[in-house]
Design a protein around this motif. Structure first.
Motif, PDB file in Angstrom:
ATOM      1  N   ALA A  97       0.829  -1.200   0.000  1.00  0.00           N
ATOM      2  CA  ALA A  97       0.000   0.000   0.000  1.00  0.00           C
ATOM      3  C   ALA A  97       0.868   1.257   0.000  1.00  0.00           C
ATOM      4  N   ARG A 101       0.652   4.155  -2.716  1.00  0.00           N
ATOM      5  CA  ARG A 101       0.358   5.535  -2.315  1.00  0.00           C
ATOM      6  C   ARG A 101       1.413   6.498  -2.849  1.00  0.00           C
ATOM      7  N   SER A 133      -4.526  -0.423  -5.685  1.00  0.00           N
ATOM      8  CA  SER A 133      -5.720  -0.919  -4.996  1.00  0.00           C
ATOM      9  C   SER A 133      -5.465  -1.090  -3.508  1.00  0.00           C
ATOM     10  N   ALA A 134      -4.293  -1.606  -3.140  1.00  0.00           N
ATOM     11  CA  ALA A 134      -3.950  -1.785  -1.731  1.00  0.00           C
ATOM     12  C   ALA A 134      -3.902  -0.453  -0.999  1.00  0.00           C
ATOM     13  N   ALA A 135      -3.546   0.607  -1.740  1.00  0.00           N
ATOM     14  CA  ALA A 135      -3.485   1.943  -1.151  1.00  0.00           C
ATOM     15  C   ALA A 135      -4.850   2.615  -1.062  1.00  0.00           C
ATOM     16  N   GLY A 136      -5.883   1.931  -1.555  1.00  0.00           N
ATOM     17  CA  GLY A 136      -7.220   2.496  -1.501  1.00  0.00           C
ATOM     18  C   GLY A 136      -7.540   3.439  -2.640  1.00  0.00           C
ATOM     19  N   VAL A 137      -6.716   3.426  -3.684  1.00  0.00           N
ATOM     20  CA  VAL A 137      -6.977   4.277  -4.847  1.00  0.00           C
ATOM     21  C   VAL A 137      -8.087   3.615  -5.665  1.00  0.00           C
ATOM     22  N   ALA A 138      -9.113   4.372  -5.971  1.00  0.00           N
ATOM     23  CA  ALA A 138     -10.318   3.804  -6.577  1.00  0.00           C
ATOM     24  C   ALA A 138     -10.240   3.702  -8.092  1.00  0.00           C
TER      25      ALA A 138
END
Length: 344
Positions: A97, A101, A133-138
């Protein structure tokens, strides 16, 4: 002499992005003049160490206070704009992540600077979709992330900022109707509206860069372009009507052609100029395999439809060789060259 600096995003710090950026500054100083890296100074210093050669001085890394300082940077020096709070060097070859990021932060900063007119454009080094994706980026990749940033900047819905991916080399250009979707979804995306929108975006972008209307060939979806409906009716029901509509709007669009031969017809080879300036392909692999077969080091990814210039080398993160200093920077240098030409 350049009046604006060109931003290069560092890419995923666990992959080859930082080292091909460092290698480009070292080996192609004339082409990298006026460029700077958006990211993390320590990450680029580690990359400079990774490409070090015995008996040769290490490539210096300089921290910038502002992009304009890059215009005065000496040759073979890597100017870096340090982003506050960005994760630093990450373990080579590992999805995380933190790495995702770091890659996303550099892209977002560069995109916003380009949208504000503060840089000439951006060249994006490779990132890893799982790390994003692991970083929460959509968003699954650069193209979708840049599309969202551009739509937000202009205050319009995402649907009002349609973009397309073009992979281009000196021999062949292809533009895709759909990008990073499953194959069955890509087939569903072959509609008259989507094909016509692709033709409009391609016509507008290449008219600017070529200085004339581009000759656009349209590939069929099915073998032999459907063989008159025997192998599928997408050509009859969706693709041909889009071509007819484009021609009615004054565009030079032809097809649909059999996809196994149209790319050869469009290829610009020595002593054999291509019949077309670009091929509009129906899905990701249909359009990218021909360009990559001609030379992965030559292809440049260009995002069409954005109110900014964005190019990218035709590379993945290549985790298996990251940190070894063996990755080829030729495609990144080509991406810089193309970005400069488009910005001009």
């Amino acid at each position: 002499m350049y009046t604006q600096a060109l931003a290069i995003t560092q890419g995923d710090p666990a992959g080859i992005g930082p080292e091909i950026v460092a290698k480009a500054f070292r080996d192609a100083p004339a082409q990298l003049k006026g460029c700077f890296v958006v990211g993390d100074v320590a990450t680029l210093r580690r990359a400079a160490q990774a490409i070090a050669r015995p008996g040769q001085p290490q490539v210096p890394v300089a921290q910038l206070a502002a992009p304009a300082e890059a215009l005065q940077a000496p040759p073979r020096c890597i100017p870096v704009l340090q982003l506050p709070g960005i994760p630093g060097p990450q373990p080579w070859g590992r999805i995380s992540a933190e790495a995702g990021r770091a890659a996303a932060d550099s892209v977002v900063w560069a995109a916003r600077a380009a949208l504000r007119g503060e840089v000439a454009g951006l060249v994006t080094a490779p990132l890893h979709k799982e790390a994003l994706s692991a970083a929460g980026v959509a968003f699954p990749g650069h193209t979708e992330l840049l599309q969202a940033e551009a739509a937000a900047h202009q205050g319009v819905p995402l649907a009002a900022m349609p973009v397309r991916m073009m992979l281009a080399s000196d021999e062949l250009r292809t533009v895709l109707v759909s990008i990073h979707v499953a194959l069955r979804d890509a087939i569903a995306a072959v509609t008259t509206e989507n094909v016509l929108q692709t033709l409009r975006i391609t016509h507008a972008a290449l008219s600017r860069s070529l200085g004339r209307a581009p000759r656009m060939a349209v590939a069929g979806l099915n073998p032999h372009a459907g063989e008159g409906g025997l192998f599928g009716r997408e050509e009859i029901g969706a693709i041909a009507p889009a071509i007819a509509a484009a021609r009615a709007e004054g565009m030079d669009a032809q097809g649909p052609f059999a996809p196994d031969t149209v790319f050869m017809r469009a290829r610009h080879a020595p002593g054999h100029p291509g019949e077309f300036d670009v091929v509009v392909a129906m899905y990701h692999d249909q359009g990218l395999i021909p360009v990559k077969y001609l030379g992965v080091d030559k292809g440049v990814n260009v995002t069409l439809g954005l109110p900014l210039v964005r190019t990218s080398p035709d590379h993945g993160t290549a985790f298996d060789i990251a940190g070894q200093g063996v990755a080829d920077a030729a495609s990144l240098v080509e991406a810089v060259r193309m970005a400069r030409a488009l910005a001009a």
